[in-house]
Design a protein around this motif. Structure first.
Motif, PDB file in Angstrom:
ATOM      1  N   VAL A  83       0.826  -1.202   0.000  1.00 42.22           N
ATOM      2  CA  VAL A  83       0.000   0.000   0.000  1.00 42.22           C
ATOM      3  C   VAL A  83       0.863   1.257   0.000  1.00 42.22           C
ATOM      4  CG1 VAL A  83      -1.804   1.256   1.240  1.00 42.22           C
ATOM      5  CG2 VAL A  83      -1.826  -1.242   1.227  1.00 42.22           C
ATOM      6  N   PHE A  84       1.927   1.228   0.772  1.00 38.71           N
ATOM      7  CA  PHE A  84       2.840   2.362   0.903  1.00 38.71           C
ATOM      8  C   PHE A  84       4.235   1.909   0.471  1.00 38.71           C
ATOM      9  CE2 PHE A  84      -0.362   2.697   4.306  1.00 38.71           C
ATOM     10  CZ  PHE A  84      -1.000   3.872   3.908  1.00 38.71           C
ATOM     11  N   PRO A  85       4.611   2.160  -0.780  1.00 42.97           N
ATOM     12  CA  PRO A  85       5.879   1.637  -1.316  1.00 42.97           C
ATOM     13  C   PRO A  85       7.123   1.982  -0.490  1.00 42.97           C
ATOM     14  CG  PRO A  85       4.528   2.469  -3.087  1.00 42.97           C
ATOM     15  CD  PRO A  85       3.831   2.841  -1.806  1.00 42.97           C
ATOM     16  N   LYS A  86       7.129   3.115   0.204  1.00 41.93           N
ATOM     17  CA  LYS A  86       8.309   3.445   1.023  1.00 41.93           C
ATOM     18  C   LYS A  86       8.519   2.424   2.135  1.00 41.93           C
ATOM     19  CE  LYS A  86       6.912   6.331   4.834  1.00 41.93           C
ATOM     20  NZ  LYS A  86       7.433   7.299   5.727  1.00 41.93           N
ATOM     21  N   LEU A  87       7.448   1.708   2.510  1.00 46.08           N
ATOM     22  CA  LEU A  87       7.543   0.719   3.587  1.00 46.08           C
ATOM     23  C   LEU A  87       8.038  -0.634   3.084  1.00 46.08           C
ATOM     24  CD1 LEU A  87       4.413   1.646   5.722  1.00 46.08           C
ATOM     25  CD2 LEU A  87       6.797   2.357   6.016  1.00 46.08           C
ATOM     26  N   ASN A  88       8.496  -0.677   1.836  1.00 45.24           N
ATOM     27  CA  ASN A  88       9.208  -1.857   1.351  1.00 45.24           C
ATOM     28  C   ASN A  88      10.618  -1.897   1.921  1.00 45.24           C
ATOM     29  OD1 ASN A  88       7.356  -3.284  -0.287  1.00 45.24           O
ATOM     30  ND2 ASN A  88       7.507  -1.659  -1.805  1.00 45.24           N
ATOM     31  N   ASN A  89      11.002  -0.824   2.567  1.00 47.01           N
ATOM     32  CA  ASN A  89      12.282  -0.737   3.257  1.00 47.01           C
ATOM     33  C   ASN A  89      12.057  -1.208   4.698  1.00 47.01           C
ATOM     34  OD1 ASN A  89      14.189   0.605   5.141  1.00 47.01           O
ATOM     35  ND2 ASN A  89      15.044   1.463   3.263  1.00 47.01           N
ATOM     36  N   PHE A  90      12.734  -2.283   5.084  1.00 44.87           N
ATOM     37  CA  PHE A  90      12.521  -2.894   6.402  1.00 44.87           C
ATOM     38  C   PHE A  90      12.749  -1.895   7.529  1.00 44.87           C
ATOM     39  CE2 PHE A  90      14.043  -5.341  10.106  1.00 44.87           C
ATOM     40  CZ  PHE A  90      12.919  -6.121  10.327  1.00 44.87           C
ATOM     41  N   ARG A  91      13.812  -1.156   7.439  1.00 40.54           N
ATOM     42  CA  ARG A  91      14.146  -0.201   8.504  1.00 40.54           C
ATOM     43  C   ARG A  91      13.042   0.847   8.664  1.00 40.54           C
ATOM     44  NH1 ARG A  91      17.215   4.636   8.702  1.00 40.54           N
ATOM     45  NH2 ARG A  91      18.143   4.941  10.757  1.00 40.54           N
ATOM     46  N   LEU A  92      12.559   1.397   7.558  1.00 40.44           N
ATOM     47  CA  LEU A  92      11.491   2.402   7.631  1.00 40.44           C
ATOM     48  C   LEU A  92      10.192   1.803   8.164  1.00 40.44           C
ATOM     49  CD1 LEU A  92      11.934   4.532   4.389  1.00 40.44           C
ATOM     50  CD2 LEU A  92      12.224   5.262   6.764  1.00 40.44           C
ATOM     51  N   LEU A  93       9.886   0.596   7.726  1.00 34.65           N
ATOM     52  CA  LEU A  93       8.678  -0.072   8.209  1.00 34.65           C
ATOM     53  C   LEU A  93       8.738  -0.242   9.727  1.00 34.65           C
ATOM     54  CD1 LEU A  93       6.017  -1.673   7.770  1.00 34.65           C
ATOM     55  CD2 LEU A  93       7.454  -3.712   7.516  1.00 34.65           C
ATOM     56  N   ILE A  94       9.847  -0.747  10.218  1.00 36.28           N
ATOM     57  CA  ILE A  94       9.981  -0.991  11.665  1.00 36.28           C
ATOM     58  C   ILE A  94       9.953   0.322  12.441  1.00 36.28           C
ATOM     59  CG2 ILE A  94      11.512  -1.886  13.473  1.00 36.28           C
ATOM     60  CD1 ILE A  94       9.959  -4.050  11.860  1.00 36.28           C
ATOM     61  N   LEU A  95      10.662   1.325  11.954  1.00 37.44           N
ATOM     62  CA  LEU A  95      10.655   2.620  12.655  1.00 37.44           C
ATOM     63  C   LEU A  95       9.264   3.243  12.680  1.00 37.44           C
ATOM     64  CD1 LEU A  95      14.031   4.197  11.491  1.00 37.44           C
ATOM     65  CD2 LEU A  95      13.447   3.357  13.776  1.00 37.44           C
ATOM     66  N   ASP A  96       8.573   3.215  11.542  1.00 36.05           N
ATOM     67  CA  ASP A  96       7.209   3.755  11.496  1.00 36.05           C
ATOM     68  C   ASP A  96       6.281   2.954  12.404  1.00 36.05           C
ATOM     69  OD1 ASP A  96       8.077   5.662   9.720  1.00 36.05           O
ATOM     70  OD2 ASP A  96       6.911   4.935   8.020  1.00 36.05           O
ATOM     71  N   PHE A  97       6.423   1.634  12.378  1.00 37.59           N
ATOM     72  CA  PHE A  97       5.578   0.801  13.224  1.00 37.59           C
ATOM     73  C   PHE A  97       5.859   1.073  14.696  1.00 37.59           C
ATOM     74  CE2 PHE A  97       4.672  -2.941  15.755  1.00 37.59           C
ATOM     75  CZ  PHE A  97       3.307  -3.053  15.507  1.00 37.59           C
ATOM     76  N   LEU A  98       7.126   1.173  15.061  1.00 40.55           N
ATOM     77  CA  LEU A  98       7.469   1.457  16.461  1.00 40.55           C
ATOM     78  C   LEU A  98       6.839   2.765  16.926  1.00 40.55           C
ATOM     79  CD1 LEU A  98      11.182   0.300  16.678  1.00 40.55           C
ATOM     80  CD2 LEU A  98       9.249  -0.607  17.993  1.00 40.55           C
ATOM     81  N   PHE A  99       6.873   3.775  16.073  1.00 41.15           N
ATOM     82  CA  PHE A  99       6.250   5.054  16.419  1.00 41.15           C
ATOM     83  C   PHE A  99       4.764   4.851  16.710  1.00 41.15           C
ATOM     84  CE2 PHE A  99       3.772   8.746  15.067  1.00 41.15           C
ATOM     85  CZ  PHE A  99       4.256   9.701  15.958  1.00 41.15           C
ATOM     86  N   VAL A 100       4.071   4.132  15.836  1.00 40.62           N
ATOM     87  CA  VAL A 100       2.628   3.933  15.976  1.00 40.62           C
ATOM     88  C   VAL A 100       2.307   3.051  17.180  1.00 40.62           C
ATOM     89  CG1 VAL A 100       0.579   2.930  14.878  1.00 40.62           C
ATOM     90  CG2 VAL A 100       2.146   4.350  13.542  1.00 40.62           C
TER      91      VAL A 100
END
Length: 140
Positions: A83-100
């Motif tokens: 859904v959000f192509p930038k979140l194909n990057n593992f590091r960004l996905l984890i950081l964004d998820f941790l924030f949420v």
């Protein structure tokens, strides 16, 4: 043929993930007969409350639901890159998820409709990581 199934999955996922998210938020704040605690509770020692829960619980089904549920329920969020192509990057996905997830755990703390538990943050993040690896395995 593989691309056709991937596209069907992506379309299905895009429509269902918002409903799944709302359902999960409901469970986190109101599900399982939850009521407001008298005090705010915070647990910051990693895995201590989980180990104590496992040690003190007699019924294995309860342990599996609690511990593995905290992991498995978050696996679908590992596919957010569809859904959000930038979140194909593992590091960004984890950081964004941790924030949420830290925000959600904080809301549980402040509303007293749950506990801020570092174990939940850890287990939920493991679920997202597993989901991401599954997604990478099948999608790439």
């Amino acid at each position: 043929m593989k691309e056709k199934y991937q596209q069907i999955f992506i379309t299905f996922y895009r429509y269902l993930i918002p409903f799944y998210t709302v359902f999960l938020l409901y469970l986190m704040f109101f599900g399982f007969g939850r009521s407001q605690y008298d005090i705010n509770i915070v647990r910051l020692l990693p895995m201590v409350s989980t180990f104590n829960f496992v040690k003190e619980t007699i019924i294995w089904k309860t342990i599996i639901i609690n511990v593995f549920g905290n992991i498995l329920m978050f696996v679908p969020f590992g596919f957010l890159g569809t859904v959000f192509p930038k979140l194909n990057n593992f590091r960004l996905l984890i950081l964004d998820f941790l924030f949420v997830i830290i925000l959600i755990e904080s809301l549980q703390y402040f509303t007293r409709l749950g506990v801020f538990d570092i174990d939940d943050v850890i287990l939920n993040t493991v679920g997202v990581a597993i989901g991401f690896w599954i997604y990478q395995l099948f999608y790439k």
